[in-house]
Design a protein around this motif. Structure first.
Motif, PDB file in Angstrom:
ATOM      1  N   VAL A   1      50.572  44.212  44.546  1.00 62.65           N
ATOM      2  CA  VAL A   1      49.672  43.715  43.509  1.00 62.65           C
ATOM      3  C   VAL A   1      48.404  43.271  44.231  1.00 62.65           C
ATOM      4  O   VAL A   1      48.381  42.212  44.864  1.00 62.65           O
TER       5      VAL A   1
ATOM      6  N   ASN B   1      45.418  41.579  45.681  1.00 62.57           N
ATOM      7  CA  ASN B   1      44.916  40.218  45.510  1.00 62.57           C
ATOM      8  C   ASN B   1      45.846  39.386  44.621  1.00 62.57           C
ATOM      9  O   ASN B   1      45.392  38.555  43.842  1.00 62.57           O
TER      10      ASN B   1
ATOM     11  N   THR C   1      38.519  36.566  42.767  1.00 62.81           N
ATOM     12  CA  THR C   1      39.424  37.144  41.771  1.00 62.81           C
ATOM     13  C   THR C   1      39.244  38.652  41.703  1.00 62.81           C
ATOM     14  O   THR C   1      39.507  39.281  40.667  1.00 62.81           O
TER      15      THR C   1
ATOM     16  N   GLY D   1      39.599  42.472  41.502  1.00 64.93           N
ATOM     17  CA  GLY D   1      40.683  43.287  40.987  1.00 64.93           C
ATOM     18  C   GLY D   1      41.224  42.809  39.657  1.00 64.93           C
ATOM     19  O   GLY D   1      41.810  43.584  38.907  1.00 64.93           O
ATOM     20  N   TRP D   2      41.051  41.539  39.346  1.00 68.17           N
ATOM     21  CA  TRP D   2      41.502  40.978  38.071  1.00 68.17           C
ATOM     22  C   TRP D   2      40.362  41.040  37.055  1.00 68.17           C
ATOM     23  O   TRP D   2      39.211  40.803  37.386  1.00 68.17           O
ATOM     24  N   THR D   3      40.691  41.373  35.827  1.00 70.27           N
ATOM     25  CA  THR D   3      39.718  41.341  34.739  1.00 70.27           C
ATOM     26  C   THR D   3      40.092  40.215  33.785  1.00 70.27           C
ATOM     27  O   THR D   3      41.268  39.882  33.629  1.00 70.27           O
TER      28      THR D   3
ATOM     29  N   GLU E   1      44.240  40.290  33.605  1.00 68.66           N
ATOM     30  CA  GLU E   1      45.117  41.435  33.801  1.00 68.66           C
ATOM     31  C   GLU E   1      44.738  42.209  35.057  1.00 68.66           C
ATOM     32  O   GLU E   1      43.637  42.083  35.586  1.00 68.66           O
ATOM     33  N   HIS E   2      45.712  43.025  35.504  1.00 71.26           N
ATOM     34  CA  HIS E   2      45.567  43.722  36.776  1.00 71.26           C
ATOM     35  C   HIS E   2      46.482  44.946  36.744  1.00 71.26           C
ATOM     36  O   HIS E   2      47.604  44.874  36.242  1.00 71.26           O
ATOM     37  N   ASP E   3      46.028  46.073  37.264  1.00 75.41           N
ATOM     38  CA  ASP E   3      46.876  47.257  37.418  1.00 75.41           C
ATOM     39  C   ASP E   3      47.471  47.279  38.825  1.00 75.41           C
ATOM     40  O   ASP E   3      46.849  46.825  39.786  1.00 75.41           O
TER      41      ASP E   3
ATOM     42  N   ASN F   1      50.449  47.733  34.095  1.00 78.04           N
ATOM     43  CA  ASN F   1      49.396  46.797  33.765  1.00 78.04           C
ATOM     44  C   ASN F   1      50.030  45.421  33.591  1.00 78.04           C
ATOM     45  O   ASN F   1      50.921  45.250  32.753  1.00 78.04           O
TER      46      ASN F   1
ATOM     47  N   LYS G   1      49.580  41.745  32.390  1.00 76.04           N
ATOM     48  CA  LYS G   1      48.682  40.964  31.539  1.00 76.04           C
ATOM     49  C   LYS G   1      49.243  39.556  31.379  1.00 76.04           C
ATOM     50  O   LYS G   1      50.416  39.378  31.073  1.00 76.04           O
TER      51      LYS G   1
END
Length: 753
Positions: free
Chosen positions: A596, A598, A606, A608-610, A650-652, A720, A722
């Protein structure tokens, strides 16, 4: 203390998450004849109940009986042979199951099918008409209003299976306003609600009159003002002891993980005495939500003592007593010096030997040759019923399963088999989806197949057996001291490696069958319907599916399905077979842990995270240096304890399609009282059930780190992650105002066998 006394205070009930255990409740009155009905299919049920507007259990259950009981609802479903559930909303298309999984005969008519364990046969009432407010229950009808966690009508909260507006009016005598909610709940107050909702959002019939409206989830049907406004003086007293049990306090509970996981019932006659009698064979009992009773040998370690003011709902069968609250238990325990010896199961019964606590599943039973359910189940009864089979197992206090082979499952913690046998409380009979497993031959600890019995003398090749050789002139005899060494026992292991070869940067292992069928059966489905059928999860929508769904809500289906189908993975599989000595075969290697990026925020950013904020966002969100679970940093969300905040991050992450993982994240908080903070985590797309979990921070000790985790099977080459988190200060005193902080750290996807 000499007595347990309360003044009834405001309480957030979270009634939409209430899980009613499968017990027989009296049928509520209905004023309509059962209309014609049409079957819609077999659907998956779960702890939060797919149809949760009403319930009835009956050993004479039929489709017609359930239709009559749910005549004031648009939908009804039958389950487990004897259970009936009602609702005004249909099951989500993503919950559809094969008709073969709804296989139980109805208890009252063996020619009909009534679902199965956690499987619903669902029907629609063809002549349904919505209920409406009564003409004059004692005050004018104001309309449908939005409720809040702090409750807009915070006093004399009660619930009943015969709730009507008139009954609520009587309960709220002396208050200016009253309101009904969730079919069976009643609330009182002296200040009118201010946030109106659409009339259609109050759509649940009253549990006491199917023609009358009683709000919905977090929606109040409100009446007032009443002419008399002098509230009664209420005091509730619970006994210090009842039978062999002694009062211990108010404790936290969780719908996702019950802290008393033995027998449980729900009853409109619930009282402290009724629950004590129900749990007489256990060491601990607790009452919750006015009508629920839970038993266990001990409280789960996750439960912590809560202020007595958190337990404030009246007992449905005894208005002078308090029966906990939502996710809050009034707990009684036996004196440890007087408790009997803990239950034990025989190591052997007939030809069977005890193996372990074993996982089971409704859709894929570990033992499927023969089964029975009984109110007087014992280990011996199940062994006799399964005589001649290789395995038997007891489950959920009264269920017995037989099999010639194990079709699935794995060893589970002994504490997971925590329900006493219905016919012998000195024995354990499994638990929810857990078997106490017995077998004629031992079960391998590393697999679900029986171990081959040890090689006997008759199986030893003749070259290794002592012999007498007779020649023409002499006789040679093998000395008596010779040692006979049998050959090693061998096993054959086939190992396969699967690789994705499609060339797509992100792809799906497979798509649900309804997605393909939909493209030919519907010309112009809505985007929501397509999302439900093709993602297998309602929310969040996996990014790869989102790219195939247009922003408009009307479109032709085939191009969208073709888009999805083009992103299905192609696989290359290589297998090798080798022979090993039993006990020396290599341990299967789990898939590599998925990175995952970061996930611990050690980058100091942060990246990579949205982030998005469907509601009012937190005032500060970013990397914190003052606290971390591991390393030097974590993510922190900070807000002033005077309002409500809601944010999503969220992050992929890349994963191996079809591989199993455990998702894990560590959380902490610094929250004063009178604040409701929560978080929800979902990982999509995943195969089978939707992978998610949630928690209330008020259930966790402040200042410490707590782990939230769950298992999933990856359905694509990515997932994903979330996280939705929110906090709401619901009007506490000024001295409780201040800054609140939530912390997240060490997001991980750990490969598992």
């Amino acid at each position: 203390m000499s007595s347990l006394s309360y003044g009834l205070l405001a309480a957030p009930l979270f009634s939409s998450f209430f899980f009613l255990p499968a017990v027989a409740l009296p049928s509520r009155p209905v004023s309509r004849q059962a209309p014609a009905f049409t079957r819609t299919g077999c659907f998956i049920d779960g702890p939060n109940r797919t149809l949760d507007g009403g319930f009835k259990g009956d050993d004479g259950m039929t489709i017609e009986l359930c239709a009559e009981h749910c005549s004031s609802f648009k939908y009804f479903g039958v389950e487990y042979g004897r259970e009936c559930y009602c609702d005004n909303e249909p099951p989500a298309p993503s919950l559809i199951a094969p008709d073969t999984e709804c296989s139980f005969s109805c208890a009252g008519d063996a020619s009909q099918k009534c679902g199965a364990g956690l499987r619903l046969d669902v029907y629609v009432n063809d002549g349904y008409t919505p209920p409406s407010p009564p003409a004059d229950p004692g005050a004018p009808f104001l309309g449908c209003f939005v409720d809040a966690p702090g409750r807009v009508l915070p006093d004399r909260i009660t619930s009943a299976d015969d709730m009507t507006a008139a009954k609520c009016a009587a309960n709220c005598a002396g208050y200016k306003y009253f309101g009904t909610q969730w079919s069976r709940e009643c609330y009182c107050g002296n200040t009118a609600p201010t946030e109106a909702a659409a009339a259609s959002e109050c759509n649940m019939a009253c549990s006491g009159d199917g023609n009358e409206i009683c709000g919905a989830g977090m929606r109040l049907s409100v009446y007032g003002p009443a002419s008399t406004t002098t509230p009664p003086d209420d005091e509730h007293i619970n006994p210090d002891s009842v039978d062999d049990f002694f009062y211990d306090g108010c404790y936290t509970d969780s719908v996702a993980r019950r802290v008393l996981s033995g027998h449980s019932i729900a009853s409109p006659q619930m009282s402290i005495e009724l629950c004590a009698a129900t749990c007489a064979n256990y060491n601990v009992f607790g009452v919750e939500y006015g009508i629920e009773c839970y038993c266990g040998m001990e409280l789960d370690a996750s439960s912590v003592e809560s202020p007595e003011s958190d337990c404030k709902m009246e007992c449905a069968g005894s208005a002078s007593q308090i029966c906990g609250d939502a996710s809050r238990l009034i707990v009684y325990k036996k004196d440890t010096e007087g408790t009997p010896e803990p239950p034990t199961n025989p190591e052997e019964v007939g030809a069977f030997k005890y193996q372990s606590c074993w996982t089971d599943a409704v859709g894929t039973r570990a033992l499927s040759a023969k089964d029975e359910r009984s109110t007087d189940m014992t280990i011996e009864r199940c062994a006799a019923f399964c005589d001649g089979y290789a395995f038997f197992g007891v489950e959920y206090a009264g269920e017995c399963y037989c099999g010639t082979e194990l079709l699935g499952g794995e060893p589970s913690a002994v504490t997971d088999c925590n329900m006493l046998c219905s016919g012998n409380p000195s024995q354990w009979c499994g638990g929810p989806n857990r078997l106490n497993l017995y077998a004629v031959n031992p079960v391998s600890p590393s697999s679900s197949v029986p171990v081959v019995p040890a090689t006997t003398t008759s199986d030893i090749p003749s070259a290794n057996v002592p012999s007498t050789t007779i020649g023409p002139t002499a006789t040679t005899v093998v000395p008596e001291t010779s040692t006979i060494t049998p050959p090693p026992e061998l096993t054959t292991v086939t190992s396969c490696t699967t690789s994705v070869v499609s060339g797509l940067p992100s792809c799906y292992q497979s798509l649900p069958p309804p997605c393909a069928a939909m493209s030919t059966s519907m010309a112009q489905p809505s985007a929501n319907m397509l999302r439900d059928m093709c993602s297998g999860a309602l929310n969040p929508l996996p990014p790869m599916i989102a790219t195939c769904i247009p922003t408009i809500y009307v479109f032709q289906a085939p191009p969208v399905y073709s888009c999805l189908q083009s992103k299905v993975c192609a696989f290359s599989t290589a297998c090798a077979t080798n022979t090993y000595t039993v006990g020396e075969e290599p341990t299967p290697t789990p898939p590599a842990n998925a990175a995952v990026p970061n996930g611990g925020f050690e980058s100091g950013t942060t990246a990579g995270w949205t982030f998005s904020s469907p509601g009012v966002p937190f005032e500060v969100q970013g990397v914190a240096n003052e606290r971390a679970h591991t390393g030097a940093r974590s993510f922190r969300a900070l807000f002033q304890n005077t309002a409500q905040r809601y944010s999503v991050m969220e992050h992929d992450a890349p994963v191996e399609p079809g591989a199993k993982y455990t998702f894990s994240v560590w959380v902490s908080h610094d929250n004063p009282l009178h604040t409701w903070c929560s978080m929800w985590v979902g990982v999509t797309p995943s195969a089978g059930t939707y992978a998610s979990a949630s928690l209330l921070f008020r259930d966790l000790a402040a200042g410490a780190w707590h782990q939230l985790k769950f298992d999933l099977t990856a359905a694509a080459s990515f997932v994903n992650i979330k996280v939705a988190f929110s906090c709401s200060a619901y009007g506490g005193p000024v001295e409780y105002e201040g800054y609140n902080a939530l912390y997240f750290d060490d997001f991980e996807l750990i490969g598992k066998l």
